[in-house]
Write a protein that holds these residues in place. Structure first.
Motif, PDB file in Angstrom:
ATOM      1  N   VAL A 164      -9.704   0.415  -2.541  1.00 48.47           N
ATOM      2  CA  VAL A 164      -8.354   0.506  -1.748  1.00 48.47           C
ATOM      3  C   VAL A 164      -8.770   0.042  -0.252  1.00 48.47           C
ATOM      4  O   VAL A 164      -9.154   0.749   0.428  1.00 48.47           O
ATOM      5  CB  VAL A 164      -7.938   2.015  -1.680  1.00 48.47           C
ATOM      6  N   ILE A 165      -8.133  -1.146   0.043  1.00 48.96           N
ATOM      7  CA  ILE A 165      -8.482  -1.587   1.208  1.00 48.96           C
ATOM      8  C   ILE A 165      -7.462  -1.356   2.281  1.00 48.96           C
ATOM      9  O   ILE A 165      -6.087  -1.178   1.994  1.00 48.96           O
ATOM     10  CB  ILE A 165      -8.480  -3.231   1.065  1.00 48.96           C
ATOM     11  N   GLY A 166      -7.772  -1.150   3.575  1.00 53.32           N
ATOM     12  CA  GLY A 166      -6.988  -0.977   4.767  1.00 53.32           C
ATOM     13  C   GLY A 166      -7.620   0.297   5.554  1.00 53.32           C
ATOM     14  O   GLY A 166      -7.529   1.268   5.244  1.00 53.32           O
ATOM     15  N   GLU A 193       7.160   1.764  -2.201  1.00 52.30           N
ATOM     16  CA  GLU A 193       7.860   0.567  -2.619  1.00 52.30           C
ATOM     17  C   GLU A 193       7.274  -0.235  -3.683  1.00 52.30           C
ATOM     18  O   GLU A 193       6.066  -0.063  -4.041  1.00 52.30           O
ATOM     19  CB  GLU A 193       8.141  -0.479  -1.277  1.00 52.30           C
ATOM     20  N   THR A 194       7.730  -1.315  -4.424  1.00 51.26           N
ATOM     21  CA  THR A 194       6.938  -2.030  -5.281  1.00 51.26           C
ATOM     22  C   THR A 194       5.860  -2.671  -4.831  1.00 51.26           C
ATOM     23  O   THR A 194       5.655  -3.131  -3.766  1.00 51.26           O
ATOM     24  CB  THR A 194       7.648  -2.942  -6.148  1.00 51.26           C
ATOM     25  N   GLY A 195       4.583  -2.597  -5.370  1.00 50.70           N
ATOM     26  CA  GLY A 195       3.521  -3.324  -4.989  1.00 50.70           C
ATOM     27  C   GLY A 195       2.716  -2.774  -3.889  1.00 50.70           C
ATOM     28  O   GLY A 195       1.843  -3.445  -3.252  1.00 50.70           O
ATOM     29  N   THR A 196       2.964  -1.499  -3.604  1.00 53.82           N
ATOM     30  CA  THR A 196       2.212  -0.783  -2.457  1.00 53.82           C
ATOM     31  C   THR A 196       0.991  -0.208  -2.943  1.00 53.82           C
ATOM     32  O   THR A 196       0.091   0.531  -2.060  1.00 53.82           O
ATOM     33  CB  THR A 196       2.949   0.199  -1.756  1.00 53.82           C
ATOM     34  N   GLY A 197       0.566  -0.373  -4.291  1.00 53.93           N
ATOM     35  CA  GLY A 197      -0.703   0.245  -4.711  1.00 53.93           C
ATOM     36  C   GLY A 197      -0.495   1.632  -5.478  1.00 53.93           C
ATOM     37  O   GLY A 197      -1.496   2.175  -5.466  1.00 53.93           O
ATOM     38  N   LYS A 198       0.504   1.876  -6.075  1.00 51.21           N
ATOM     39  CA  LYS A 198       0.843   3.232  -6.613  1.00 51.21           C
ATOM     40  C   LYS A 198      -0.224   3.550  -7.822  1.00 51.21           C
ATOM     41  O   LYS A 198      -0.613   4.500  -7.991  1.00 51.21           O
ATOM     42  CB  LYS A 198       2.183   3.319  -6.904  1.00 51.21           C
ATOM     43  N   GLU A 199      -0.354   2.544  -8.721  1.00 44.09           N
ATOM     44  CA  GLU A 199      -1.208   2.401  -9.770  1.00 44.09           C
ATOM     45  C   GLU A 199      -2.587   2.561  -9.283  1.00 44.09           C
ATOM     46  O   GLU A 199      -3.325   3.145  -9.949  1.00 44.09           O
ATOM     47  CB  GLU A 199      -0.860   1.358 -10.857  1.00 44.09           C
ATOM     48  N   VAL A 200      -2.880   1.692  -8.263  1.00 43.73           N
ATOM     49  CA  VAL A 200      -4.221   1.665  -7.672  1.00 43.73           C
ATOM     50  C   VAL A 200      -4.758   3.138  -7.430  1.00 43.73           C
ATOM     51  O   VAL A 200      -5.831   3.307  -7.498  1.00 43.73           O
ATOM     52  CB  VAL A 200      -4.374   0.649  -6.345  1.00 43.73           C
ATOM     53  N   PHE A 201      -3.781   3.888  -6.665  1.00 43.94           N
ATOM     54  CA  PHE A 201      -3.904   5.120  -6.311  1.00 43.94           C
ATOM     55  C   PHE A 201      -4.016   5.961  -7.298  1.00 43.94           C
ATOM     56  O   PHE A 201      -4.986   6.985  -7.269  1.00 43.94           O
ATOM     57  CB  PHE A 201      -2.909   5.606  -5.317  1.00 43.94           C
ATOM     58  N   VAL A 380       1.573  -5.390  -1.227  1.00 47.39           N
ATOM     59  CA  VAL A 380       0.102  -6.043  -1.452  1.00 47.39           C
ATOM     60  C   VAL A 380      -0.126  -7.003  -2.571  1.00 47.39           C
ATOM     61  O   VAL A 380      -0.596  -7.979  -2.657  1.00 47.39           O
ATOM     62  CB  VAL A 380      -1.041  -4.715  -1.536  1.00 47.39           C
ATOM     63  N   ARG A 381       0.971  -6.596  -3.491  1.00 44.62           N
ATOM     64  CA  ARG A 381       0.920  -7.622  -4.780  1.00 44.62           C
ATOM     65  C   ARG A 381       1.421  -9.248  -4.330  1.00 44.62           C
ATOM     66  O   ARG A 381       1.010 -10.089  -4.683  1.00 44.62           O
ATOM     67  CB  ARG A 381       2.040  -7.136  -5.738  1.00 44.62           C
ATOM     68  N   GLU A 382       2.249  -9.318  -3.136  1.00 43.38           N
ATOM     69  CA  GLU A 382       2.823 -10.505  -2.961  1.00 43.38           C
ATOM     70  C   GLU A 382       1.572 -10.962  -2.102  1.00 43.38           C
ATOM     71  O   GLU A 382       1.244 -12.168  -2.280  1.00 43.38           O
ATOM     72  CB  GLU A 382       4.113 -10.013  -1.889  1.00 43.38           C
TER      73      GLU A 382
HETATM   74  N1  LIG Z   1      -4.670  -0.942  -0.833  1.00 44.57           N
HETATM   75  C1  LIG Z   1      -4.936  -1.928  -1.551  1.00 44.57           C
HETATM   76  N2  LIG Z   1      -6.047  -2.445  -1.661  1.00 44.57           N
HETATM   77  C2  LIG Z   1      -6.463  -3.450  -2.473  1.00 44.57           C
HETATM   78  N3  LIG Z   1      -5.540  -3.623  -3.492  1.00 44.57           N
HETATM   79  C3  LIG Z   1      -4.323  -3.202  -3.494  1.00 44.57           C
HETATM   80  C4  LIG Z   1      -4.037  -2.241  -2.729  1.00 44.57           C
HETATM   81  N4  LIG Z   1      -2.604  -1.936  -2.891  1.00 44.57           N
HETATM   82  C5  LIG Z   1      -2.276  -2.596  -4.103  1.00 44.57           C
HETATM   83  N5  LIG Z   1      -3.275  -3.574  -4.275  1.00 44.57           N
HETATM   84  C6  LIG Z   1      -3.123  -4.529  -5.288  1.00 44.57           C
HETATM   85  O1  LIG Z   1      -1.770  -5.074  -5.165  1.00 44.57           O
HETATM   86  C7  LIG Z   1      -1.339  -5.170  -6.553  1.00 44.57           C
HETATM   87  C8  LIG Z   1      -0.166  -4.108  -7.011  1.00 44.57           C
HETATM   88  O2  LIG Z   1      -0.587  -2.719  -6.940  1.00 44.57           O
HETATM   89  P1  LIG Z   1      -0.009  -1.862  -7.957  1.00 44.57           P
HETATM   90  O3  LIG Z   1       0.373  -2.294  -9.293  1.00 44.57           O
HETATM   91  O4  LIG Z   1      -0.898  -0.435  -7.873  1.00 44.57           O
HETATM   92  O5  LIG Z   1       1.387  -1.587  -7.383  1.00 44.57           O
HETATM   93  P2  LIG Z   1       2.362  -0.576  -7.450  1.00 44.57           P
HETATM   94  O6  LIG Z   1       2.963   0.137  -6.140  1.00 44.57           O
HETATM   95  O7  LIG Z   1       2.087   0.411  -8.554  1.00 44.57           O
HETATM   96  O8  LIG Z   1       3.363  -1.610  -8.236  1.00 44.57           O
HETATM   97  P3  LIG Z   1       4.994  -1.384  -8.893  1.00 44.57           P
HETATM   98  O9  LIG Z   1       5.782  -0.559  -8.030  1.00 44.57           O
HETATM   99  O10 LIG Z   1       5.215  -2.693  -9.373  1.00 44.57           O
HETATM  100  O11 LIG Z   1       4.518  -0.473 -10.260  1.00 44.57           O
HETATM  101  C9  LIG Z   1      -2.533  -4.923  -7.475  1.00 44.57           C
HETATM  102  O12 LIG Z   1      -3.102  -6.202  -7.752  1.00 44.57           O
HETATM  103  C10 LIG Z   1      -3.445  -4.056  -6.660  1.00 44.57           C
HETATM  104  O13 LIG Z   1      -4.811  -4.341  -7.091  1.00 44.57           O
END
Ligand SMILES: Nc1ncnc2c1ncn2[C@@H]1O[C@H](COP(=O)(O)OP(=O)(O)OP(=O)(O)O)[C@@H](O)[C@H]1O
Length: 485
Positions: A164-166, A193-201, A380-382
């Motif tokens: 998890v980068i940042g 929001e979408t793409g903020t890394g919820k699944e990563v977390f 982050v997805r973008e």
């Molecule tokens: N902090 C982070 N460090 C590295 N990669 C990240 C980070 N946050 C998100 N990503 C990358 O961004 C992309 C989107 O992350 P993720 O699917 O977890 O977002 P999400 O919030 O679950 O999106 P959604 O709302 O669409 O379900 C993935 O490719 C993930 O690897």
């Protein structure tokens, strides 16, 4: 004298008595929601004086117009208690106080009923637990350093907190909270929001927890038709409908592990009540089944809107929210932690460029500026998609990602000096569309390169990383023959 008489002889406790308590914050609201008791402990945590708060409501104190930049507490628990009678017990919350302190608190709230059965007061008792959390986090870190989970990836995940980068304080706070909640078996709600890394977390929490040797099962509640979601979650029993077979649902698939309910706010409200029942009873029943089975997994859920807005918009049942959000983690949008953008981009470059056979490692300063002014609606997805595309477009031996490697929409909306179409180009008046501007820009780059290489087409082609024939065609197209010499 009997004990009862003894007690009657005592003078009643006054608000002043409570306000003298220093090691515990004690706050009482009257029926109108105004603060009528504010102990020394509150003053210490909030960095506010009693006389600044008495008679005001917590909402008034945390007025968003007056204090736009502070991290707010979850909607005031104590006000909720006053309105609904709900008791919060030892609930963890993090916020920046109006007085400027950063507070990690463990808070309990209780309604105090009057003779008529109405709530007269709400009592809120809380204490600062930052040191304690720090200690747990330290302990957790040592523990996780010892046991790098070799089983991760086999458990259905790809992410740990290590990727998890940042370094921004906002993201670090979220990681810090994530590591703490990982050591509990309580449900967790992640929102952002979408793409903020919820699944990563969610995956990182799983891998940092005692559930990690077991499966991580994710389901996107918006992707499965409503009619199928119930059987997907709870499984089916043979004969429950024509053609039904005995099939395990995701609650069983995730046994001893984690069930990740993504986009929970898209789940039909009727099904949300069934989910609530499972959480309350710890048991579930397959579709068409008679016997109840124990629910043996931890639930992490995610929503892409602010929880109380989701509740107001009827996307999320309030009672389900309180069950699921024993711990809640907010993931900040990328645009609100701009200091992380270059770091995250260069992390993606580092992990993808070698695989794609490219030498690129960094962002040019113009690209940094473009990224700086972009609003990042896809977060982050973008960023990840943009970097992937830019690596493809970068030349084999280029070291930097440059503006012309970026997608056009980024250049169109965010122009950095290097990226902007150079002014004074032949044929540009400021009225042109994108493709005309891009052509003018391309022509200018070719012309500059030809000048730099002394009009040597072979060297210019090499520098631009295109073939000689391609360069000849472009020279012709842009009428740069004279420059060819
Ligand atoms: N902090 C982070 N460090 C590295 N990669 C990240 C980070 N946050 C998100 N990503 C990358 O961004 C992309 C989107 O992350 P993720 O699917 O977890 O977002 P999400 O919030 O679950 O999106 P959604 O709302 O669409 O379900 C993935 O490719 C993930 O690897």
């Amino acid at each position: 004298m009997s004990m009862e008489k003894d007690l009657k002889a005592l003078r009643p406790l006054s608000i002043g008595d409570l306000e003298r308590i220093t090691d515990m914050a004690v706050m009482i609201l009257d029926a109108e929601g105004r603060i009528i008791c504010y102990s020394k402990g509150c003053e210490k945590i909030e960095a506010l004086r009693r006389d600044e708060v008495i008679g005001k409501s917590p909402e008034e104190l945390y007025n968003p117009q007056q204090f736009p930049n502070i991290i707010r507490p979850k909607r005031s628990m104590v006000l909720d208690t006053l309105k609904t009678g709900k008791i919060y017990q030892e609930t963890l919350d993090y916020y920046t106080t109006v007085g400027g302190n950063e507070a990690n608190i463990l808070c309990s709230t209780y309604p105090i009923y009057g003779k008529n059965g109405k709530i007269d007061y709400a009592l809120c008792i809380y204490r600062e637990v930052s040191d304690y959390l720090e200690m747990i986090a330290e302990g957790n870190k040592k523990q996780s350093d010892r046991q790098i989970p070799s089983h991760y990836q086999q458990n259905g995940t790809q992410h740990t907190f290590d990727n998890v980068i940042g370094s921004s304080p906002m993201l670090q706070k979220a990681i810090y909270r994530g590591k703490i909640v990982a050591k509990t078996d309580a449900p967790v709600l992640i929102w952002g929001e979408t793409g903020t890394g919820k699944e990563v977390f969610a995956q990182s929490i799983h891998n940092y927890s005692a559930f990690s040797p077991y499966p991580f099962v994710a389901v996107n509640c918006s992707a499965i038709p409503e009619a199928l979601l119930e059987s997907t979650l709870f499984g089916t029993c043979k004969g429950s409908y024509t053609g039904a077979v005995n099939r395990k649902g995701l609650f069983e698939e995730a046994e001893n592990g984690t069930l990740f309910l993504d986009e929970l706010n898209s789940m039909a409200v009727g099904l949300q009540s069934k989910l609530l029942r499972v959480l309350e009873t710890g048991r579930f029943r397959s579709v068409g089944g008679q016997e109840e089975k124990p629910c043996k997994c931890r639930i992490i859920s995610a929503i892409n809107e602010e929880p109380f807005i989701a509740i107001e918009n009827s996307h999320l049942r309030a009672d389900l929210y309180y069950r699921l959000a024993v711990f809640s983690i907010e993931l900040p949008p990328l645009a609100s932690r701009r200091e992380d953008i270059a770091e995250t981009a260069e992390y993606f470059i580092g992990s993808m460029a070698p695989v794609l056979g490219k030498k690129v490692t960094r962002l040019s300063s113009a690209v940094k500026q473009i990224f700086e002014s972009h609003s990042w609606p896809g977060n982050v997805r973008e960023l990840r998609h943009i970097i992937t595309q830019a690596i493809y477009f970068a030349g084999k031996d280029e070291a930097f990602i440059k503006p012309h490697h970026l997608p056009e929409y980024l250049l169109r909306t965010n122009t950095a000096p290097e990226a902007a179409p150079p002014s004074g180009l032949p044929g540009t008046s400021g009225e042109e569309g994108l493709s005309q501007l891009m052509n003018a820009y391309e022509a200018k780059i070719i012309q500059d390169t030809l000048e730099k290489t002394g009009h040597n087409v072979s060297r210019a082609a090499k520098q631009l990383q295109i073939s000689r024939t391609n360069l000849h065609n472009k020279i012709k197209k842009y009428n740069l023959e004279k420059a060819e010499g």
